[in-house]
Scaffold this motif. Structure first.
Motif, PDB file in Angstrom:
ATOM      1  N   LEU A 192      -3.978  -6.445 -15.945  1.00 44.08           N
ATOM      2  CA  LEU A 192      -5.118  -6.254 -16.838  1.00 44.08           C
ATOM      3  C   LEU A 192      -5.900  -7.554 -17.010  1.00 44.08           C
ATOM      4  N   LEU A 193      -5.189  -8.662 -17.108  1.00 44.99           N
ATOM      5  CA  LEU A 193      -5.829  -9.956 -17.321  1.00 44.99           C
ATOM      6  C   LEU A 193      -6.415 -10.567 -16.042  1.00 44.99           C
ATOM      7  N   THR A 194      -5.890 -10.192 -14.887  1.00 43.49           N
ATOM      8  CA  THR A 194      -6.306 -10.848 -13.647  1.00 43.49           C
ATOM      9  C   THR A 194      -7.185  -9.994 -12.741  1.00 43.49           C
ATOM     10  N   ARG A 195      -7.355  -8.724 -13.055  1.00 43.37           N
ATOM     11  CA  ARG A 195      -8.119  -7.848 -12.160  1.00 43.37           C
ATOM     12  C   ARG A 195      -9.020  -6.922 -12.982  1.00 43.37           C
ATOM     13  N   SER A 196     -10.273  -6.772 -12.544  1.00 40.22           N
ATOM     14  CA  SER A 196     -11.170  -5.840 -13.228  1.00 40.22           C
ATOM     15  C   SER A 196     -10.846  -4.405 -12.840  1.00 40.22           C
ATOM     16  N   MET A 197     -10.321  -4.206 -11.657  1.00 43.02           N
ATOM     17  CA  MET A 197      -9.885  -2.900 -11.200  1.00 43.02           C
ATOM     18  C   MET A 197      -8.602  -3.106 -10.418  1.00 43.02           C
ATOM     19  N   THR A 198      -7.646  -2.243 -10.617  1.00 39.48           N
ATOM     20  CA  THR A 198      -6.421  -2.367  -9.840  1.00 39.48           C
ATOM     21  C   THR A 198      -6.467  -1.392  -8.679  1.00 39.48           C
ATOM     22  N   LEU A 199      -5.927  -1.835  -7.570  1.00 43.86           N
ATOM     23  CA  LEU A 199      -5.912  -1.055  -6.350  1.00 43.86           C
ATOM     24  C   LEU A 199      -4.508  -1.114  -5.784  1.00 43.86           C
ATOM     25  N   GLY A 200      -3.969   0.046  -5.471  1.00 38.83           N
ATOM     26  CA  GLY A 200      -2.629   0.100  -4.915  1.00 38.83           C
ATOM     27  C   GLY A 200      -2.585   0.935  -3.658  1.00 38.83           C
ATOM     28  N   VAL A 201      -1.482   0.792  -2.951  1.00 40.78           N
ATOM     29  CA  VAL A 201      -1.209   1.602  -1.776  1.00 40.78           C
ATOM     30  C   VAL A 201       0.123   2.301  -2.009  1.00 40.78           C
ATOM     31  N   ARG A 202       0.233   3.470  -1.461  1.00 38.66           N
ATOM     32  CA  ARG A 202       1.476   4.238  -1.537  1.00 38.66           C
ATOM     33  C   ARG A 202       1.540   5.070  -0.273  1.00 38.66           C
ATOM     34  N   ALA A 203       2.768   5.404   0.156  1.00 41.69           N
ATOM     35  CA  ALA A 203       2.885   6.150   1.409  1.00 41.69           C
ATOM     36  C   ALA A 203       3.992   7.180   1.362  1.00 41.69           C
ATOM     37  N   ALA A 204       3.724   8.284   2.040  1.00 43.78           N
ATOM     38  CA  ALA A 204       4.760   9.252   2.378  1.00 43.78           C
ATOM     39  C   ALA A 204       5.348   8.743   3.685  1.00 43.78           C
ATOM     40  N   CYS A 205       6.581   8.249   3.625  1.00 37.95           N
ATOM     41  CA  CYS A 205       7.235   7.597   4.763  1.00 37.95           C
ATOM     42  C   CYS A 205       8.285   8.525   5.361  1.00 37.95           C
ATOM     43  N   PHE A 206       8.073   8.926   6.607  1.00 36.25           N
ATOM     44  CA  PHE A 206       8.969   9.860   7.270  1.00 36.25           C
ATOM     45  C   PHE A 206       9.733   9.165   8.392  1.00 36.25           C
ATOM     46  N   ASP A 207      11.024   9.476   8.483  1.00 35.51           N
ATOM     47  CA  ASP A 207      11.819   8.943   9.593  1.00 35.51           C
ATOM     48  C   ASP A 207      11.760   9.908  10.768  1.00 35.51           C
ATOM     49  N   GLY A 208      12.458   9.602  11.838  1.00 39.86           N
ATOM     50  CA  GLY A 208      12.439  10.423  13.045  1.00 39.86           C
ATOM     51  C   GLY A 208      13.011  11.820  12.849  1.00 39.86           C
ATOM     52  N   ASP A 209      13.777  12.028  11.772  1.00 34.48           N
ATOM     53  CA  ASP A 209      14.343  13.342  11.477  1.00 34.48           C
ATOM     54  C   ASP A 209      13.484  14.145  10.500  1.00 34.48           C
ATOM     55  N   GLY A 210      12.296  13.602  10.142  1.00 36.20           N
ATOM     56  CA  GLY A 210      11.409  14.313   9.230  1.00 36.20           C
ATOM     57  C   GLY A 210      11.770  14.176   7.760  1.00 36.20           C
ATOM     58  N   ARG A 211      12.718  13.282   7.457  1.00 31.47           N
ATOM     59  CA  ARG A 211      13.089  13.046   6.059  1.00 31.47           C
ATOM     60  C   ARG A 211      12.108  12.069   5.429  1.00 31.47           C
ATOM     61  N   ILE A 212      11.932  12.182   4.112  1.00 30.41           N
ATOM     62  CA  ILE A 212      11.013  11.298   3.394  1.00 30.41           C
ATOM     63  C   ILE A 212      11.807  10.231   2.644  1.00 30.41           C
ATOM     64  N   PHE A 213      11.250   9.034   2.613  1.00 34.78           N
ATOM     65  CA  PHE A 213      11.881   7.917   1.908  1.00 34.78           C
ATOM     66  C   PHE A 213      11.341   7.852   0.482  1.00 34.78           C
ATOM     67  N   LEU A 214      12.244   7.807  -0.492  1.00 34.38           N
ATOM     68  CA  LEU A 214      11.867   7.705  -1.904  1.00 34.38           C
ATOM     69  C   LEU A 214      12.606   6.556  -2.558  1.00 34.38           C
ATOM     70  N   VAL A 215      12.007   6.030  -3.617  1.00 33.02           N
ATOM     71  CA  VAL A 215      12.613   4.941  -4.382  1.00 33.02           C
ATOM     72  C   VAL A 215      12.667   5.322  -5.855  1.00 33.02           C
ATOM     73  N   ARG A 216      13.660   4.745  -6.544  1.00 35.68           N
ATOM     74  CA  ARG A 216      13.748   4.877  -7.990  1.00 35.68           C
ATOM     75  C   ARG A 216      13.666   3.470  -8.570  1.00 35.68           C
ATOM     76  N   HIS A 217      12.617   3.214  -9.351  1.00 36.62           N
ATOM     77  CA  HIS A 217      12.388   1.898  -9.950  1.00 36.62           C
ATOM     78  C   HIS A 217      13.187   1.730 -11.234  1.00 36.62           C
ATOM     79  N   SER A 218      13.361   0.488 -11.630  1.00 37.62           N
ATOM     80  CA  SER A 218      14.064   0.191 -12.880  1.00 37.62           C
ATOM     81  C   SER A 218      13.161   0.380 -14.094  1.00 37.62           C
ATOM     82  N   TYR A 219      11.853   0.313 -13.913  1.00 35.23           N
ATOM     83  CA  TYR A 219      10.939   0.256 -15.047  1.00 35.23           C
ATOM     84  C   TYR A 219      10.118   1.518 -15.285  1.00 35.23           C
ATOM     85  N   ILE A 220      10.245   2.533 -14.418  1.00 34.73           N
ATOM     86  CA  ILE A 220       9.613   3.828 -14.661  1.00 34.73           C
ATOM     87  C   ILE A 220      10.582   4.919 -14.203  1.00 34.73           C
TER      88      ILE A 220
END
Length: 163
Positions: A27-55
């Motif tokens: 909030l203090l360093t950027r007038s607008m925040t911009l992020g990237v996110r991806a649906a990441c698939f392996d060779g078997d068609g599975r999706i990679f997911l993460v569980r964060h500590s803060y959300i």
């Protein structure tokens, strides 16, 4: 920004404060925040997911774009940091979303990518769990936004303009 302090969701106060500090910093360093996110698939068609500590919940990996980075550079960095993932081929830009649930100035550039994992991702202060999952067996706690993005990717839903 009406996120409450953690109760019994498995998140500690320290992790919650870490997440809030990141939002205040942006909030203090950027007038607008911009992020990237991806649906990441392996060779078997599975999706990679993460569980964060803060959300709560399981999410597709991603993070903020810094001033000196292109979208694809940020994507490559975030996937490497959050999952030890290497992108195979060229990322496919899917859609850009306004993430008004996070703030009134946050945007997410969403990609579909094929990946390989260079080594298992060990838990740390930010990422407490991660892994590849079959699309028909996502872990309990997978977020509604993750399910919506997968429906959009499959073509069963039109892409929303909101994350």
């Amino acid at each position: 920004m009406s996120e409450e302090a953690p109760k019994s969701e498995g998140r500690g106060l320290r992790a919650w404060l870490f997440g809030r500090a990141l939002h205040v910093y942006f909030l203090l360093t950027r007038s607008m925040t911009l992020g990237v996110r991806a649906a990441c698939f392996d060779g078997d068609g599975r999706i990679f997911l993460v569980r964060h500590s803060y959300i709560p919940g399981w999410h597709m990996p991603g993070g903020g774009v810094e001033r000196h980075e292109t979208m694809e550079q940020a994507l490559e960095k975030e996937l490497r940091e959050e999952g030890n993932l290497a992108i195979s081929g060229r990322p496919q830009l899917f859609h850009v979303y306004f993430n008004n649930r996070t703030s009134k100035r946050d945007h997410v550039v969403f990609y579909r990518v094929e990946v390989t994992q260079t080594a298992p991702r060990k838990p740390d202060l930010e990422i407490v769990e991660s892994g590849f999952f079959p699309l028909d067996a996502l872990p309990p706690g997978t977020t509604k936004a993750t399910y919506r993005r997968l429906e959009e990717l499959s073509g069963s839903e039109l892409p929303s303009n909101y994350w």
